[in-house]
Scaffold this motif. Sequence first.
Motif, PDB file in Angstrom:
ATOM      1  N   LEU A  65      13.048  60.673  78.307  1.00  0.00           N
ATOM      2  CA  LEU A  65      11.963  61.556  78.749  1.00  0.00           C
ATOM      3  C   LEU A  65      10.654  61.039  78.178  1.00  0.00           C
ATOM      4  O   LEU A  65      10.609  60.542  77.048  1.00  0.00           O
ATOM      5  N   ILE A  66       9.583  61.157  78.961  1.00  0.00           N
ATOM      6  CA  ILE A  66       8.238  60.801  78.520  1.00  0.00           C
ATOM      7  C   ILE A  66       7.384  62.060  78.579  1.00  0.00           C
ATOM      8  O   ILE A  66       7.318  62.729  79.620  1.00  0.00           O
ATOM      9  N   LEU A  67       6.734  62.395  77.477  1.00  0.00           N
ATOM     10  CA  LEU A  67       5.895  63.587  77.396  1.00  0.00           C
ATOM     11  C   LEU A  67       4.446  63.191  77.137  1.00  0.00           C
ATOM     12  O   LEU A  67       4.166  62.216  76.441  1.00  0.00           O
ATOM     13  N   ILE A  68       3.541  63.981  77.687  1.00  0.00           N
ATOM     14  CA  ILE A  68       2.103  63.742  77.577  1.00  0.00           C
ATOM     15  C   ILE A  68       1.455  64.948  76.907  1.00  0.00           C
ATOM     16  O   ILE A  68       1.668  66.084  77.337  1.00  0.00           O
ATOM     17  N   THR A  69       0.636  64.702  75.869  1.00  0.00           N
ATOM     18  CA  THR A  69      -0.048  65.819  75.212  1.00  0.00           C
ATOM     19  C   THR A  69      -1.280  66.284  75.974  1.00  0.00           C
ATOM     20  O   THR A  69      -1.630  67.463  75.922  1.00  0.00           O
ATOM     21  N   HIS A  70      -1.956  65.356  76.674  1.00  0.00           N
ATOM     22  CA  HIS A  70      -3.106  65.726  77.499  1.00  0.00           C
ATOM     23  C   HIS A  70      -3.520  64.535  78.345  1.00  0.00           C
ATOM     24  O   HIS A  70      -3.038  63.429  78.175  1.00  0.00           O
ATOM     25  N   ARG A  71      -4.423  64.756  79.256  1.00  0.00           N
ATOM     26  CA  ARG A  71      -4.674  63.838  80.357  1.00  0.00           C
ATOM     27  C   ARG A  71      -5.494  62.601  80.025  1.00  0.00           C
ATOM     28  O   ARG A  71      -5.617  61.705  80.867  1.00  0.00           O
ATOM     29  N   HIS A  72      -6.079  62.460  78.886  1.00  0.00           N
ATOM     30  CA  HIS A  72      -6.966  61.330  78.625  1.00  0.00           C
ATOM     31  C   HIS A  72      -6.236  59.986  78.729  1.00  0.00           C
ATOM     32  O   HIS A  72      -5.069  59.861  78.347  1.00  0.00           O
ATOM     33  N   HIS A  73      -6.961  58.982  79.217  1.00  0.00           N
ATOM     34  CA  HIS A  73      -6.317  57.716  79.603  1.00  0.00           C
ATOM     35  C   HIS A  73      -5.688  56.985  78.432  1.00  0.00           C
ATOM     36  O   HIS A  73      -4.725  56.227  78.618  1.00  0.00           O
ATOM     37  N   ASP A  74      -6.207  57.165  77.212  1.00  0.00           N
ATOM     38  CA  ASP A  74      -5.614  56.466  76.070  1.00  0.00           C
ATOM     39  C   ASP A  74      -4.246  57.046  75.699  1.00  0.00           C
ATOM     40  O   ASP A  74      -3.541  56.485  74.857  1.00  0.00           O
ATOM     41  N   HIS A  75      -3.856  58.119  76.351  1.00  0.00           N
ATOM     42  CA  HIS A  75      -2.532  58.716  76.168  1.00  0.00           C
ATOM     43  C   HIS A  75      -1.636  58.502  77.391  1.00  0.00           C
ATOM     44  O   HIS A  75      -0.418  58.441  77.254  1.00  0.00           O
ATOM     45  N   THR A  76      -2.251  58.396  78.563  1.00  0.00           N
ATOM     46  CA  THR A  76      -1.494  58.435  79.812  1.00  0.00           C
ATOM     47  C   THR A  76      -1.433  57.125  80.578  1.00  0.00           C
ATOM     48  O   THR A  76      -0.596  56.958  81.457  1.00  0.00           O
ATOM     49  N   GLU A  77      -2.326  56.188  80.280  1.00  0.00           N
ATOM     50  CA  GLU A  77      -2.484  55.010  81.134  1.00  0.00           C
ATOM     51  C   GLU A  77      -1.183  54.226  81.314  1.00  0.00           C
ATOM     52  O   GLU A  77      -0.898  53.698  82.384  1.00  0.00           O
ATOM     53  N   GLY A  78      -0.367  54.157  80.266  1.00  0.00           N
ATOM     54  CA  GLY A  78       0.869  53.384  80.343  1.00  0.00           C
ATOM     55  C   GLY A  78       2.073  54.166  80.838  1.00  0.00           C
ATOM     56  O   GLY A  78       3.168  53.610  80.946  1.00  0.00           O
ATOM     57  N   ALA A  79       1.895  55.439  81.161  1.00  0.00           N
ATOM     58  CA  ALA A  79       3.045  56.289  81.475  1.00  0.00           C
ATOM     59  C   ALA A  79       3.787  55.845  82.730  1.00  0.00           C
ATOM     60  O   ALA A  79       5.018  55.789  82.750  1.00  0.00           O
ATOM     61  N   ALA A  80       3.069  55.536  83.787  1.00  0.00           N
ATOM     62  CA  ALA A  80       3.726  55.160  85.039  1.00  0.00           C
ATOM     63  C   ALA A  80       4.511  53.862  84.873  1.00  0.00           C
ATOM     64  O   ALA A  80       5.640  53.739  85.373  1.00  0.00           O
ATOM     65  N   ALA A  81       3.943  52.890  84.148  1.00  0.00           N
ATOM     66  CA  ALA A  81       4.647  51.619  83.941  1.00  0.00           C
ATOM     67  C   ALA A  81       5.891  51.821  83.091  1.00  0.00           C
ATOM     68  O   ALA A  81       6.949  51.221  83.369  1.00  0.00           O
ATOM     69  N   LEU A  82       5.806  52.663  82.056  1.00  0.00           N
ATOM     70  CA  LEU A  82       6.972  52.921  81.209  1.00  0.00           C
ATOM     71  C   LEU A  82       8.044  53.663  81.998  1.00  0.00           C
ATOM     72  O   LEU A  82       9.245  53.377  81.867  1.00  0.00           O
TER      73      LEU A  82
END
Length: 273
Positions: A65-82
Amino acid sequence: MTKGPAEVNGYARVLLAPNPGPMTLDGTNSYLLSGNDGGSVVVVDPGPLHDGHLAELADAGPVELILITHRHHDHTEGAAALAAATGAVVRAADPAFCIGGDPLRDGETLAAAGLTIEVLATPGHTADSVCFLLPSANTDANADDTAVGAARGRSVLTGDTILGRGTTVLAPPDGSLRDYLGTLRILAALGPARVLPAHGPQLDDLAEIATAYLAHREQRLDQIRAALVQLGVDAGAAEVSVVTDVVYHDVDSSVRRAAEFSVAAQLDYLRGA
């Protein structure tokens, strides 16, 4: 060059992303959570789109599972690739960042990688900010079993709501000081849990740091009020840049924009927003 994930407690390891800067401090802390002795993991905040960093996250264990704390790119940018590399779903409070999973709900309990993870809505830094509460990782048979002892054994992944160093930027309209003050009171009430922030070092006492954040915000509000008196204007007529010149006159140019965001949030609060 990364050094591999570092253990934080019995449930969490941290891998620092190579994206340091004035707004990210040393970089984004990506957390690997697991309660199943080397089995699958939960990744919290994959961080930037950096091949080496994402490869290390993927190699740390089967990603469940991959969880995101909030939408800012330094947290989310790699999510789709992972997610593409591991087949894991991505869940966030903002549906725009979910991949194959539902949006996170306040108070929801997640069961993954041998852990129960509680979702806590903590708006303020952004409207979609959440924290993740982990159970006690204290395996000491002689550990204090009082409520305070249990709280000390817990950990809270705070995203950018509470940082390991410095203070959190609030950028209206997504960021709200009114919401943030309410969030800090909720976090302070959780007691002396361990703080696992998305930037900076881990901290030992959530209640202590949340209380200190509240005091800092109240102090800044007093400074804004004094600046308005000095300038002879009210919050409704005040210009952000002019108030920033008064309150943050000694701030480094690299964080001037962040200071203006904070002043805008404070003026919104004083206007009743």
